[in-house]
Motif scaffolding. Structure first.
Motif, PDB file in Angstrom:
ATOM      1  N   CYS A   1      72.084  36.560  45.704  1.00 47.85           N
ATOM      2  CA  CYS A   1      72.065  35.260  45.039  1.00 47.85           C
ATOM      3  C   CYS A   1      72.030  34.133  46.067  1.00 47.85           C
ATOM      4  O   CYS A   1      72.412  34.313  47.219  1.00 47.85           O
ATOM      5  CB  CYS A   1      73.323  35.072  44.181  1.00 47.85           C
TER       6      CYS A   1
ATOM      7  N   TYR B   1      68.185  37.354  42.731  1.00 42.89           N
ATOM      8  CA  TYR B   1      66.917  37.943  43.144  1.00 42.89           C
ATOM      9  C   TYR B   1      67.099  39.423  43.456  1.00 42.89           C
ATOM     10  O   TYR B   1      68.210  39.916  43.528  1.00 42.89           O
ATOM     11  CB  TYR B   1      66.403  37.309  44.445  1.00 42.89           C
ATOM     12  N   HIS B   2      65.995  40.062  43.776  1.00 46.54           N
ATOM     13  CA  HIS B   2      66.017  41.462  44.199  1.00 46.54           C
ATOM     14  C   HIS B   2      65.243  41.612  45.491  1.00 46.54           C
ATOM     15  O   HIS B   2      64.405  40.776  45.833  1.00 46.54           O
ATOM     16  CB  HIS B   2      65.385  42.357  43.124  1.00 46.54           C
ATOM     17  N   ASN B   3      65.549  42.654  46.208  1.00 45.83           N
ATOM     18  CA  ASN B   3      64.861  43.007  47.448  1.00 45.83           C
ATOM     19  C   ASN B   3      65.062  44.498  47.650  1.00 45.83           C
ATOM     20  O   ASN B   3      65.941  45.101  47.026  1.00 45.83           O
ATOM     21  CB  ASN B   3      65.497  42.290  48.626  1.00 45.83           C
TER      22      ASN B   3
END
Length: 188
Positions: A159, A169-171
């Motif tokens: 975040c 978000y994502h990663n």
């Protein structure tokens, strides 16, 4: 710090308690209605928690009390540094992610470092609650606890705050960036 036990020497404890008390008094909006003497009493009987708070402090987290869990009778300290703690950046998410990297491995991973410090990564809910107390991570981002379903697929979530809005978000869990670290929580 002694080598076998996670305890501070007397002088270290006093210095840290002064830092925590000053931060507590300067930021009363984070913990209205709380009394420092009650928090200090809990810390006095839990020296291992003071050790963890010191680890949070020396890595740049600026821990402060932000909540009280009535059911468990525990105060909750969270890293309140303006940006993700400097001493905890450039880490991938967890050990599995670290081991999966073949080249350009980061120095460490957020989950293992948090565990070694005796703290927990923030949940998304805790992260959003922190953001109600101020503007944090406006230039950095912080890994947060990732649901097992996402992690099983190779991802992890983080975040930050941009445009006066908190984003999740994502990663890939193996990714790491100089501006991404992690914030921790400690129950006392």
């Amino acid at each position: 710090m002694s080598t076998n036990k996670k305890e501070l020497f007397s002088g270290q404890s006093e210095e840290l308690l002064n830092i925590l008390k000053n931060r507590f008094e300067k930021n009363m909006k984070r913990h209205e209605g709380f009394e420092w003497t009650e928090i200090k009493a809990k810390l006095d009987i839990n020296p291992e928690k003071l050790w963890s708070l010191n680890e949070m402090e020396i890595s740049g987290g600026e821990p402060d009390v932000v909540a009280y869990d009535k059911e468990k009778a525990e105060y909750i300290f969270i890293d309140c540094s303006e940006e993700s703690p400097k001493g905890r950046r450039s880490f991938c998410y967890d050990r599995e992610a670290l081991e999966s990297r073949k080249v350009h491995k980061p120095q460490n991973n957020a989950v293992d470092v948090a565990t070694a410090m005796g703290i927990e990564l923030l949940t998304e809910e805790q992260y959003r609650e922190l953001q109600n107390l101020g503007n944090f991570d406006t230039k950095t981002s912080s890994w947060i606890v990732t649901p097992a379903e996402i992690r099983k697929l190779g991802g992890a979530i983080f975040c930050d705050r941009r445009y006066n809005t908190v984003f999740t978000y994502h990663n890939g869990a193996e990714s790491y960036y100089g501006a991404r670290g992690f914030r921790g929580a400690l129950r006392v």
